[in-house]
Design a protein around this motif. Structure first.
Motif, PDB file in Angstrom:
ATOM      1  N   ASP A  33       5.155  -1.317   6.615  1.00  0.00           N
ATOM      2  CA  ASP A  33       4.321  -0.144   6.880  1.00  0.00           C
ATOM      3  C   ASP A  33       2.838  -0.495   6.857  1.00  0.00           C
ATOM      4  O   ASP A  33       2.018   0.279   7.343  1.00  0.00           O
ATOM      5  CB  ASP A  33       4.619   0.939   5.831  1.00  0.00           C
ATOM      6  N   ASP A  34       2.517  -1.670   6.318  1.00  0.00           N
ATOM      7  CA  ASP A  34       1.114  -2.105   6.211  1.00  0.00           C
ATOM      8  C   ASP A  34       0.751  -2.906   7.454  1.00  0.00           C
ATOM      9  O   ASP A  34       1.236  -4.024   7.644  1.00  0.00           O
ATOM     10  CB  ASP A  34       0.944  -2.959   4.962  1.00  0.00           C
ATOM     11  N   PRO A  35      -0.102  -2.396   8.324  1.00  0.00           N
ATOM     12  CA  PRO A  35      -0.418  -3.098   9.579  1.00  0.00           C
ATOM     13  C   PRO A  35      -1.238  -4.359   9.385  1.00  0.00           C
ATOM     14  O   PRO A  35      -1.428  -5.108  10.345  1.00  0.00           O
ATOM     15  CB  PRO A  35      -1.201  -2.054  10.369  1.00  0.00           C
ATOM     16  N   THR A  36      -1.702  -4.633   8.163  1.00  0.00           N
ATOM     17  CA  THR A  36      -2.484  -5.847   7.923  1.00  0.00           C
ATOM     18  C   THR A  36      -1.609  -7.023   7.488  1.00  0.00           C
ATOM     19  O   THR A  36      -2.064  -8.156   7.482  1.00  0.00           O
ATOM     20  CB  THR A  36      -3.567  -5.604   6.864  1.00  0.00           C
ATOM     21  N   GLY A  40       3.758  -6.569   9.397  1.00  0.00           N
ATOM     22  CA  GLY A  40       3.384  -5.290   9.983  1.00  0.00           C
ATOM     23  C   GLY A  40       2.489  -5.388  11.192  1.00  0.00           C
ATOM     24  O   GLY A  40       2.272  -4.410  11.921  1.00  0.00           O
ATOM     25  N   ARG A  41       1.969  -6.568  11.441  1.00  0.00           N
ATOM     26  CA  ARG A  41       0.960  -6.711  12.495  1.00  0.00           C
ATOM     27  C   ARG A  41       1.553  -6.548  13.898  1.00  0.00           C
ATOM     28  O   ARG A  41       0.961  -5.905  14.771  1.00  0.00           O
ATOM     29  CB  ARG A  41       0.254  -8.068  12.372  1.00  0.00           C
ATOM     30  N   HIS A  44       2.049  -2.961  14.659  1.00  0.00           N
ATOM     31  CA  HIS A  44       0.736  -2.358  14.890  1.00  0.00           C
ATOM     32  C   HIS A  44       0.233  -2.676  16.289  1.00  0.00           C
ATOM     33  O   HIS A  44      -0.244  -1.785  17.019  1.00  0.00           O
ATOM     34  CB  HIS A  44      -0.246  -2.875  13.840  1.00  0.00           C
ATOM     35  N   TYR A  45       0.339  -3.939  16.695  1.00  0.00           N
ATOM     36  CA  TYR A  45      -0.116  -4.336  18.036  1.00  0.00           C
ATOM     37  C   TYR A  45       0.673  -3.612  19.131  1.00  0.00           C
ATOM     38  O   TYR A  45       0.115  -3.161  20.136  1.00  0.00           O
ATOM     39  CB  TYR A  45       0.054  -5.841  18.222  1.00  0.00           C
ATOM     40  N   ARG A  48      -0.453   0.005  19.311  1.00  0.00           N
ATOM     41  CA  ARG A  48      -1.816   0.116  19.836  1.00  0.00           C
ATOM     42  C   ARG A  48      -1.867  -0.181  21.325  1.00  0.00           C
ATOM     43  O   ARG A  48      -2.604   0.446  22.087  1.00  0.00           O
ATOM     44  CB  ARG A  48      -2.740  -0.843  19.080  1.00  0.00           C
ATOM     45  N   GLN A  66       5.064   2.788   9.828  1.00  0.00           N
ATOM     46  CA  GLN A  66       3.883   3.029  10.648  1.00  0.00           C
ATOM     47  C   GLN A  66       4.075   4.230  11.574  1.00  0.00           C
ATOM     48  O   GLN A  66       3.680   4.232  12.744  1.00  0.00           O
ATOM     49  CB  GLN A  66       3.498   1.772  11.444  1.00  0.00           C
ATOM     50  N   ASP A 164      -6.577  -9.172  17.421  1.00  0.00           N
ATOM     51  CA  ASP A 164      -7.141  -8.101  16.598  1.00  0.00           C
ATOM     52  C   ASP A 164      -8.097  -7.229  17.396  1.00  0.00           C
ATOM     53  O   ASP A 164      -8.153  -6.006  17.207  1.00  0.00           O
ATOM     54  CB  ASP A 164      -7.887  -8.705  15.401  1.00  0.00           C
TER      55      ASP A 164
END
Length: 712
Positions: A33-36, A40-41, A44-45, A48, A66, A164
């Protein structure tokens, strides 16, 4: 949003690699759940970037990850994901791969490290994963990789920080890198250079999918304009050669950095990705054979890819130069000479037009316009038209220093050059200039390659010319090496090696193996000419080092005594089969022709200038596999010293056809007998005006201890 570049007919089957690079759905095992976080990245990508397919995070501790629905295990995911991104620790990977196989997933990406790159225990864990995947028809990326990306569809299956700042817009540049960090660095540099990356992949330990596999797939995609690759080593030489052949057949430039040339670098490469590095010179030969451009620095890699991305290649190496200062013209001439570009002079008719146009400027190539264009920008337009139209140059470099950045002159210079090159857009025009990024972009959008340095501009155009030459060349046909010899190849003396090689067509002078003074005297009477006498022993590869050679012998019996006495004193342990007597050779150019077995690519054939000369000057050309006569001739003409064979300073030219036939014959012998023969050496080979002769022969089998001439 629909996926780009998909087959029009949904019934057309998609390969596992198609599904990996263009997935319609993605599962993320261990999604955080942590995009960092690493785990989790990627999610997230994907969110996005607006990935156009299904996204299925798998996390047995959360209902949502997320902001989207999560699943307890892969079996609960609806449908069959094309690709699984696995962000799990190594102890859970075997079970995860079995779930992927059971689900029918096409490809899995393993981010975790701690496998073959760490040593024997890690290699065992990696082998287990490979066995599971192979048995289930699952393609593996990694382990120890950063994943892959297809920017057109928003598929960003990686945790690399290179993305990023955002997902690339989608373009023709493709990056395939063993090292994820280096691949990410390239993606960042491409963004800085204005290059749009369409595909990006990190292969890591290459337990299954390697850089060669990716090059082969990428080369078949219509939208790809250039493939950038980073290679630490290859484990399958045939696959790499086939991939480069595919790229050339599809006219897709491959610009590649191969590291590990130095001894320290080779060790680092092995520890990083557990790759096997073949001899560096063999990689050079493979890249040259298929027209892949080997970049020695990262900047060079980006420069050449940048130049290739436009898809405009010169027809040849003739370079025109236009400057606003004579000093820059001299600098560009020096750079052109370094990289093999021809700064040919203008024809008189074109020179006359330049004199009439600009009496204060120069009237040849390079052409210095001086400052007169400040009063009349059309001078720039007409100068480029004369250079292209009158000089028929294959490319032109214009050097305009900082003037394009001027608010007063910048846009006018751009428009003037554009008008002057409008009819020659089939040829690359490069500009050497310094300006703000937005000004550089405007010049690039007008169709120009922009470099801040003369050397880099000339280097890029030379690379384009070399790649274009490779595209234009006809590939050599595959050559059947023939059947293996039935001779016993172990422990062969020179006389034995000559006999074996003569049977397959290698030409030697007649010779006699003698065992005592009397037989030496009888052989000398039979030949009735001056002789060369050489010790014959399976234990002595280098005869001169032990006094085992005499030339211009007229008393064969005395030579027999002196040679055997010296050798017995120097090497009392050596087995002596006798002395080989051969008529003195005619005049010609001494070469070395040989083969050696590379760990990655197999038998490799070499031709070089003389034995000692080759070691001193390293003037050698290599070619992998069975070499055709035509390819062998190209090898000879590729020597820096080739002029010695083609009539240097009035000397008679060597019979290149005979030399090429000898090289081809030796290569075929080595390939046909690759399971037994480690190396073959003919040194010297004498290239004469009317024939080619091998004067010495050595065959070493895999079971024998010995060194080869291929080394870093």
């Amino acid at each position: 949003m629909s996926l780009l570049h998909e087959p029009a007919d949904p019934a057309v089957p998609r390969s596992p690699l198609d599904r990996a690079f263009r997935p319609r759905s993605v599962a993320i095992l261990g999604a955080s759940d942590d995009p960092t976080r690493i785990s989790g990245r990627a999610l997230h990508y994907l969110l996005r970037a607006g990935f156009s397919g299904g996204i299925f995070p798998v996390n047995n501790k959360r209902d949502t990850v997320q902001g989207i629905t999560a699943y307890r295990n892969l079996a609960d995911v609806p449908g069959t994901p094309d690709v699984a991104l696995i962000a799990l620790p190594s102890r859970l990977l075997a079970a995860a791969l079995r779930e992927c196989v059971a689900k029918g997933v096409a490809a899995a990406v393993i981010y975790a490290a701690g496998f073959a790159e760490t040593g024997e225990s890690g290699a065992g864990l990696q082998d287990e994963l490979v066995e599971i995947a192979r048995a289930g028809g699952l393609r593996l990326f990694g382990p120890n990789c950063l994943g892959l990306m297809n920017s057109a569809s928003g598929f960003v299956g990686t945790f690399s920080s290179a993305f990023d700042a955002g997902t690339p817009k989608g373009g023709g540049v493709a990056i395939a890198s063993q090292s994820g960090a280096y691949g990410g660095h390239l993606a960042y540099l491409c963004r800085e250079r204005g290059l749009d990356v369409g595909y990006w992949v990190s292969t890591g330990n290459e337990s299954d999918v390697d850089v060669a596999t990716c090059i082969d797939w990428l080369a078949r995609q219509d939208e790809v304009t250039v493939i950038m690759a980073y290679l630490e080593g290859a484990t399958d030489g045939d696959r790499l050669r086939a991939a480069l052949a595919t790229a050339r057949a599809h006219r897709k430039p491959v610009v590649i950095t191969k590291v590990g040339k130095s001894a320290a670098g080779a060790v680092a490469a092995a520890s990083h990705t557990a790759s096997l590095a073949g001899a560096d010179g063999v990689y050079d030969a493979v890249f040259a054979e298929f027209g892949a451009y080997r970049a020695r620095t990262t900047q060079e890699l980006v420069d050449i890819a940048y130049a290739c991305d436009r898809g405009v290649f010169p027809r040849g190496r003739r370079l025109g130069i236009v400057t606003v200062s004579g000093g820059f013209g001299v600098e560009l001439c020096d750079a052109a000479e370094r990289y093999g570009l021809d700064v040919a002079g203008l024809p008189e008719a074109a020179r006359a037009r330049l004199r009439e146009l600009n009496p204060m400027g120069s009237d040849d190539n390079p052409c210095d316009t001086t400052a007169n264009w400040l009063n009349d920008p059309s001078l720039i337009t007409k100068t480029f038209q004369i250079m292209y139209g009158g000089g028929d140059y294959d490319s032109v470099i214009g050097s305009f220093t900082i003037l394009p950045d001027s608010p007063t002159f910048g846009a006018g210079i751009r428009d003037a050059i554009r008008a002057g090159t409008e009819g020659y857009l089939d040829r690359p025009t490069a500009l050497c200039m310094q300006a703000r990024p937005d000004v550089v972009r405007a010049y690039e959008e007008a169709g120009f390659l922009v470099f801040g340095d003369s050397d880099r501009a000339a280097h890029a155009l030379a690379a384009l010319a070399r790649i274009a030459e490779s595209f234009a060349a006809s590939p050599h046909e595959a050559l059947d090496p023939g059947t293996p010899t039935e001779a016993n190849l172990s422990g062969l003396s020179e006389a034995d090696a000559q006999e074996v090689l003569a049977e397959v067509g290698v030409p030697f002078l007649p010779s006699r193996l003698v065992h005592d003074r009397e037989s030496a005297d009888a052989a000398a009477r039979e030949f009735a000419v001056a002789l060369a006498a050489k010790i014959v022993s399976p234990d002595l590869a280098h005869k001169t080092d032990v006094g085992g050679v005499e030339l211009d012998v007229t008393d064969a019996a005395a030579a027999f005594d002196s040679i055997t006495t010296r050798v017995a004193a120097a090497r009392p342990d050596a087995r002596i089969d006798g002395v080989l007597l051969t008529p003195m050779a005619p005049s010609g150019v001494e070469l070395i022709v040989g083969t050696s077995t590379d760990a990655v690519f197999g038998p490799v054939t070499m031709v070089g200038l003389g034995g000692v000369a080759a070691e001193l000057h390293r003037d050698v050309v290599l070619r992998v596999g069975a070499v055709t006569v035509e390819a062998a001739r190209e090898m000879v003409l590729g020597l820096r010293s080739a002029a010695l064979l083609t009539g240097h300073r009035g000397a008679p030219a060597a019979d290149l056809d005979a030399l090429a036939r000898l090289i081809s014959t030796v290569s075929r012998f080595a390939v046909a007998n690759r399971d037994r023969v480690a190396s073959v050496e003919l040194n010297p080979v004498l290239a004469c005006p009317d024939r080619t002769l091998a004067l010495d022969a050595l065959i070493i089998t895999h079971s024998q201890k010995g060194t080869t001439w291929i080394s870093d």
